[in-house]
Write an enzyme that holds these catalytic residues in place. Structure first.
Site, PDB file in Angstrom:
ATOM      1  CE  LYS A  11      38.272  39.724  46.555  1.00 38.35           C
ATOM      2  NZ  LYS A  11      38.799  39.216  45.304  1.00 38.35           N
ATOM      3  CD  GLU A 171      32.630  39.077  42.027  1.00 35.88           C
ATOM      4  OE1 GLU A 171      32.856  40.280  42.196  1.00 35.88           O
ATOM      5  OE2 GLU A 171      33.170  38.186  42.704  1.00 35.88           O
ATOM      6  CB  SER A 216      40.044  43.591  37.121  1.00 32.03           C
ATOM      7  OG  SER A 216      40.801  42.488  37.591  1.00 32.03           O
TER       8      SER A 216
HETATM    9  P1  PGA Z   1      38.842  42.453  42.217  1.00 31.98           P
HETATM   10  O1  PGA Z   1      37.884  41.468  43.059  1.00 31.98           O
HETATM   11  O2  PGA Z   1      38.088  43.758  42.089  1.00 31.98           O
HETATM   12  O3  PGA Z   1      40.086  42.577  43.035  1.00 31.98           O
HETATM   13  O4  PGA Z   1      39.062  41.804  40.901  1.00 31.98           O
HETATM   14  C1  PGA Z   1      36.515  41.455  42.847  1.00 31.98           C
HETATM   15  C2  PGA Z   1      35.873  40.423  43.733  1.00 31.98           C
HETATM   16  O5  PGA Z   1      36.502  39.397  43.999  1.00 31.98           O
HETATM   17  O6  PGA Z   1      34.749  40.605  44.214  1.00 31.98           O
END
Ligand code: PGA
Length: 253
Positions: A11, A171, A216
């Protein structure tokens, strides 16, 4: 037999030095371990070339977090498939919920379909196409309908020559960055539904397309999620920002 894939979505995090250090730490360990799954890291676009240089010649693939759906032209601030490929990308995330829903982006299914088609007609990158329901949609028992719609709308006029041409990521929006992971049963049910849609669209190719779970994922819950028959790996956000936790998730495959 589907080979598992674990992809890191960094990200809008890390610095240039932090990105290079992280991929170097992953490379050092993975070169020694030779993992039984595919591994991809998706850094911020501006660091992609530096990360790809460190990953070059290793088992680590590099992906982008976004792309524009036109090959070139007057699109200020956008980045094309060719540009990403030029700087070392071989995957690209499309339709992440932070682009579908976040204020200022609101990418709709038509736009995402244009991106998937642009990527596949160019042929150099593999799209990781994200789908997933919001908490409200789950509470209203609309999960399967939302997934069907997002898969079908995202893949309009998309022909696949092989199952390796695309990756799907389930997701659930309520699980992303919240610490509220889907249970293995919830994940498997959603993946099974997505598999059914892919089979309806692509026949036997649909059986071999990899479907990742994201939301998560941690070193603690990864193994039980990945043990589900239709969970072919993960798209990892927060836990991918530290070498140790990401490596533990890779090992959980
Ligand atoms: P996260 O994000 O593992 O921090 O929940 C997953 C993603 O957004 O691909």
């Amino acid at each position: 037999m589907r080979r598992k894939l674990v992809a890191a979505n960094w990200k809008m995090n890390l610095t240039r030095a932090g990105s290079v250090d992280l991929v170097a730490a992953l490379r050092k360990q993975l070169d020694a371990e030779a993992p039984r799954c595919d591994v991809v890291v998706c850094p911020p676009t501006v660091y992609l070339e530096a990360v790809a240089a460190v990953a070059s010649g290793s088992c680590i693939g590099v992906g982008a977090q976004n792309v524009f759906g036109e090959p070139k032209g007057a699109f200020t601030g956008e980045v094309s498939v060719e540009m990403l490929s030029d700087i070392g990308s071989s995957y690209v995330i499309i339709g992440h919920s932070e682009r579908r829903h976040t204020i200022g982006h609101h990418e709709d299914d038509a736009m995402l379909n244009a991106k998937v088609r642009a990527v596949l007609s160019d042929g150099r990158l593999v799209p990781i196409h994200c789908v997933g329901e919001t908490l409200g949609e789950r509470k209203e028992s609309r999960t399967e309908r939302v997934l069907t719609y997002q898969i079908r709308a995202g893949l309009i006029d998309v022909q696949l020559q092989s199952s390796q041409g695309i990756v799907i990521a389930y997701e659930p929006v309520w699980a992303i960055g919240t610490g509220q992971t889907a249970t293995p049963e919830q994940a498997q049910a959603a993946h099974m539904h997505i598999r059914k849609e892919l089979r309806a669209l692509y026949g036997r190719i649909g059986d071999e397309i990899r479907i990742l779970y994201g939301g998560s994922v941690t070193p603690e819950n990864a193994a039980t999620l990945f043990a589900q028959p239709d969970v072919d790996g993960g798209l990892i956000g927060g836990a991918s920002l530290k070498a140790d936790s990401f490596l533990a998730i890779v090992r959980a495959t």
